[in-house]
Design a protein around this motif. Structure first.
Motif, PDB file in Angstrom:
ATOM      1  N   ILE A  68      45.534 -60.591  37.498  1.00 25.70           N
ATOM      2  CA  ILE A  68      45.861 -59.582  36.494  1.00 25.70           C
ATOM      3  C   ILE A  68      47.223 -59.902  35.891  1.00 25.70           C
ATOM      4  N   GLY A  69      47.340 -59.703  34.589  1.00 27.68           N
ATOM      5  CA  GLY A  69      48.601 -59.884  33.886  1.00 27.68           C
ATOM      6  C   GLY A  69      49.119 -58.547  33.397  1.00 27.68           C
ATOM      7  N   GLY A  70      50.403 -58.349  33.519  1.00 30.33           N
ATOM      8  CA  GLY A  70      51.019 -57.126  33.035  1.00 30.33           C
ATOM      9  C   GLY A  70      52.385 -56.941  33.661  1.00 30.33           C
ATOM     10  N   SER A  71      53.086 -55.908  33.215  1.00 32.07           N
ATOM     11  CA  SER A  71      54.407 -55.617  33.771  1.00 32.07           C
ATOM     12  C   SER A  71      54.665 -54.121  33.890  1.00 32.07           C
ATOM     13  N   ASP A  72      53.654 -53.307  33.622  1.00 32.33           N
ATOM     14  CA  ASP A  72      53.780 -51.855  33.749  1.00 32.33           C
ATOM     15  C   ASP A  72      53.149 -51.451  35.085  1.00 32.33           C
ATOM     16  N   PRO A  73      53.973 -51.011  36.057  1.00 33.14           N
ATOM     17  CA  PRO A  73      53.427 -50.691  37.378  1.00 33.14           C
ATOM     18  C   PRO A  73      52.267 -49.695  37.342  1.00 33.14           C
ATOM     19  N   ARG A  74      52.336 -48.695  36.477  1.00 38.42           N
ATOM     20  CA  ARG A  74      51.266 -47.693  36.410  1.00 38.42           C
ATOM     21  C   ARG A  74      49.956 -48.320  35.956  1.00 38.42           C
ATOM     22  N   LYS A  75      50.031 -49.135  34.907  1.00 32.77           N
ATOM     23  CA  LYS A  75      48.823 -49.791  34.401  1.00 32.77           C
ATOM     24  C   LYS A  75      48.293 -50.812  35.397  1.00 32.77           C
ATOM     25  N   LEU A  76      49.182 -51.542  36.050  1.00 33.00           N
ATOM     26  CA  LEU A  76      48.746 -52.518  37.039  1.00 33.00           C
ATOM     27  C   LEU A  76      48.069 -51.831  38.225  1.00 33.00           C
ATOM     28  N   ALA A  77      48.568 -50.669  38.624  1.00 34.27           N
ATOM     29  CA  ALA A  77      47.928 -49.914  39.700  1.00 34.27           C
ATOM     30  C   ALA A  77      46.515 -49.516  39.299  1.00 34.27           C
ATOM     31  N   GLU A  78      46.353 -49.039  38.078  1.00 31.46           N
ATOM     32  CA  GLU A  78      45.025 -48.659  37.596  1.00 31.46           C
ATOM     33  C   GLU A  78      44.100 -49.876  37.533  1.00 31.46           C
ATOM     34  N   ALA A  79      44.613 -50.997  37.046  1.00 31.43           N
ATOM     35  CA  ALA A  79      43.814 -52.226  36.972  1.00 31.43           C
ATOM     36  C   ALA A  79      43.442 -52.720  38.373  1.00 31.43           C
ATOM     37  N   ALA A  80      44.349 -52.594  39.321  1.00 29.75           N
ATOM     38  CA  ALA A  80      44.059 -53.001  40.697  1.00 29.75           C
ATOM     39  C   ALA A  80      42.959 -52.130  41.300  1.00 29.75           C
ATOM     40  N   LYS A  81      43.014 -50.840  41.026  1.00 28.33           N
ATOM     41  CA  LYS A  81      41.965 -49.929  41.532  1.00 28.33           C
ATOM     42  C   LYS A  81      40.616 -50.298  40.940  1.00 28.33           C
ATOM     43  N   ILE A  82      40.588 -50.557  39.642  1.00 29.43           N
ATOM     44  CA  ILE A  82      39.346 -50.968  38.975  1.00 29.43           C
ATOM     45  C   ILE A  82      38.813 -52.248  39.624  1.00 29.43           C
ATOM     46  N   SER A  83      39.692 -53.207  39.857  1.00 27.51           N
ATOM     47  CA  SER A  83      39.297 -54.488  40.448  1.00 27.51           C
ATOM     48  C   SER A  83      38.774 -54.311  41.870  1.00 27.51           C
ATOM     49  N   THR A  84      39.430 -53.458  42.643  1.00 29.33           N
ATOM     50  CA  THR A  84      38.968 -53.171  43.999  1.00 29.33           C
ATOM     51  C   THR A  84      37.580 -52.547  43.959  1.00 29.33           C
ATOM     52  N   ASP A  85      37.388 -51.607  43.041  1.00 34.35           N
ATOM     53  CA  ASP A  85      36.077 -50.948  42.917  1.00 34.35           C
ATOM     54  C   ASP A  85      34.984 -51.943  42.526  1.00 34.35           C
ATOM     55  N   PHE A  86      35.352 -53.014  41.817  1.00 38.30           N
ATOM     56  CA  PHE A  86      34.382 -54.045  41.444  1.00 38.30           C
ATOM     57  C   PHE A  86      34.051 -54.957  42.623  1.00 38.30           C
ATOM     58  N   GLY A  87      34.873 -54.949  43.664  1.00 36.25           N
ATOM     59  CA  GLY A  87      34.581 -55.734  44.861  1.00 36.25           C
ATOM     60  C   GLY A  87      35.328 -57.044  45.012  1.00 36.25           C
ATOM     61  N   TYR A  88      36.428 -57.199  44.314  1.00 33.29           N
ATOM     62  CA  TYR A  88      37.204 -58.430  44.459  1.00 33.29           C
ATOM     63  C   TYR A  88      37.864 -58.489  45.828  1.00 33.29           C
ATOM     64  N   GLY A  89      37.889 -59.671  46.431  1.00 31.68           N
ATOM     65  CA  GLY A  89      38.476 -59.870  47.746  1.00 31.68           C
ATOM     66  C   GLY A  89      39.981 -59.986  47.723  1.00 31.68           C
TER      67      GLY A  89
END
Length: 130
Positions: A68-89
C-alpha cells in the motif's frame, strides 16, 4: 496464514504494471512457496476504487502480500483493514519506491525523511488489523 508463518526467503517484489493477478498466477506455477506481492496500490484507490479489480486474487495465489502507498495514517488504517478483509497474508507500506511520480504523492522513498510519520502510519495500520 499469518505474517509470522510466511516464508520470506524467496519473494517476488511489487512491480507496477507487472505483478498483477495474472503475473502472480504464473509465478505461483513456478514456486509454491514464494511470497508474492501485488502491485503497489494507493490507500485512496483502495478506499474509493473498484476493490475486486484492484486487489482481488485467487486463493491459489497464497501466500500473497499487498503493498500500500500513502502517508495519511487514517487512510492507511482503512486500507489495511480492507486488505485484511480480502485475506492478504501481509500488508506492506511502500517506503522504498524512488519514482518521482510516487514521491509527488508523498509516499515511497521520500517517507524515509519522515520517520515519525512512518511510525504513525505503521501503528495505525497495525491497530486496524490482526
Amino acid at each position: 496464514m499469518t505474517s509470522d508463518t510466511l516464508d520470506r526467503r524467496f519473494c517476488v517484489a511489487p512491480m507496477m504494471e507487472w505483478t498483477d493477478r495474472h503475473c502472480r498466477a504464473f509465478h505461483r506455477t513456478l514456486s509454491k512457496g514464494a511470497l508474492l506481492y501485488t502491485e503497489m496500490v494507493t490507500a485512496d484507490a483502495l478506499i474509493h476504487g473498484d476493490r475486486n479489480r484492484l486487489i482481488g486474487f485467487d486463493p491459489s495465489e497464497h501466500p500473497v502480500a499487498i503493498q500500500i502507498g500513502g502517508s495519511d495514517p487514517r487512510k492507511l488504517a482503512e486500507a489495511a483493514k480492507i486488505s485484511t478483509d480480502f485475506g492478504y497474508g501481509e500488508i506492506n507500506l511502500n517506503v522504498g519506491c524512488p519514482s518521482d511520480r510516487v514521491q509527488s504523492g508523498r509516499f515511497g522513498a521520500c517517507l524515509m525523511r519522515e520517520p515519525e510519520l512512518v511510525a504513525e502510519c505503521v501503528s495505525a495500520m497495525q491497530a486496524a488489523t490482526h
